[in-house]
Enzyme design. Structure first.
Site, PDB file in Angstrom:
ATOM      1  CE1 TYR A  53      69.307  60.792  71.325  1.00 10.58           C
ATOM      2  CE2 TYR A  53      66.925  60.649  71.494  1.00 10.58           C
ATOM      3  CZ  TYR A  53      68.094  61.355  71.669  1.00 10.58           C
ATOM      4  OH  TYR A  53      68.046  62.625  72.202  1.00 10.58           O
ATOM      5  N   GLY A 210      69.462  62.969  84.672  1.00 10.40           N
ATOM      6  CA  GLY A 210      69.975  61.606  84.592  1.00 10.40           C
ATOM      7  C   GLY A 210      69.506  60.721  85.722  1.00 10.40           C
ATOM      8  CG  LEU A 213      66.441  66.423  89.975  1.00 14.01           C
ATOM      9  CD1 LEU A 213      65.924  67.445  88.981  1.00 14.01           C
ATOM     10  CD2 LEU A 213      66.565  67.040  91.365  1.00 14.01           C
TER      11      LEU A 213
END
Length: 316
Positions: A53, A210, A213
């Site tokens: 990450y 992503g 929602l």
């Protein structure tokens, strides 16, 4: 904030956790520290990251800096290994060699002498699961890692891993981290049954699909600036989410929310938190305000009727 055991382990995690995928990518070191402080103020004490990450371990590095000076013991730190970090045939995977190499690097970047939950990021079909589980057990025995888990494993890989561990009396997985949301309920096929049987707590990632929602994407419109599905790097995957069927589901969910005076965020995270197998829901943030809003969703209580209605909308 509610706290739950991570699977059948004795480790307590916050039902809303903090995802570290934005650290080093959309958040610099100072903003990362501010987000972590805001999370702790809101009761979130679980942070999940990975050695890939932020690029080159930057997410871990920023978390390590932020938690130095006495804050480390207040946090449950989860990280992952297995993604490609180097060139060559041994530059990724779940071999003993690679696990040993990567745990040393992660510990250094996190500025800690132990990792609370160390997770296999992806299944490595080139390495026997027996080798992976034995190597992870060594880390637990040596105190470098407290618990182990997996991410993106299939049900049979979970079952085989647990059998390998139990047959040797070694450390078992306590968690599984798959994608899981109101739009993606594939894990309900058989992985949830496997987690319940083998005592793994589920750690959903991508709980908002992503950002879909949250309602930020609208049919017929370009994704907003800075939004995930507007990023050229992932644009080829956008149609998997930004499609007619999902927009129809979104409209129905917005109607559900309007009737109950709830936001899409509250329903999306509250629904996951209502699933008995879920231990902590991993949600990313790019501001202190956003992490506070995520944390507040832990207080959402959906009734049995609400859950049934959501099943009807999303095909559960």
């Amino acid at each position: 904030m509610e706290y739950r055991k991570l699977g059948r382990s004795g480790l307590d995690v916050s039902v809303i956790g903090l995802g570290g995928n934005t650290f080093g990518r959309r958040c610099d070191a100072a903003l990362t520290a501010n987000i972590l402080d805001a999370a702790l103020d809101a009761g979130i004490q679980t942070v999940d990251t990975a050695d890939i990450y932020g690029g080159g371990g930057t997410s871990e590095e920023y978390i390590g800096r932020a938690l130095a000076g006495g804050k480390r013991e207040r946090w449950v730190v989860m990280t992952k290994f297995g993604g490609r970090t180097q060139e060559g045939p041994n530059g990724s995977g779940s071999s003993r060699r690679y696990i040993r190499q990567q745990v040393t690097a992660s510990l250094a970047r996190l500025q800690t002498d132990y990792i609370d939950v160390y997770q296999a990021h992806f299944a490595d079909r080139r390495t026997p699961l027996s080798e992976t589980m034995a190597a992870l057990d060594e880390l637990v025995t040596e105190g470098l890692v407290r618990y182990i888990g997996c991410s993106n494993y299939s049900s049979w890989q979970i079952a085989e891993s647990q059998w390998q561990a139990r047959s040797r009396g070694g450390a078992e997985f306590v968690s599984s981290q798959p994608p899981y949301s109101l739009l993606d309920r594939a894990v309900e096929g058989d992985q949830i049954a496997a987690c319940l049987h083998y005592g793994l707590g589920l750690i959903p990632y991508s709980p908002l699909a992503g950002g879909f929602l949250t309602g930020k994407y609208r049919p017929g419109e370009e994704p907003p600036a800075g939004a995930r599905w507007g990023d050229p790097a992932v644009a080829r995957f956008a149609p998997r989410v930004l499609n007619e069927g999902n927009f129809s589901t979104l409209a129905a969910l917005e109607g559900f929310c309007s009737e109950r005076g709830l936001s899409l965020l509250e329903v999306a995270l509250g629904w996951l938190a209502a699933q008995p197998v879920v231990s902590t829901v991993i949600v990313g943030a790019t501001s202190p305000e956003q992490v506070a809003a995520n944390a507040a969703c832990a207080e959402v209580a959906l009734s049995a009727e609400d859950l049934a209605a959501l099943d009807a909308i999303t095909g559960g």
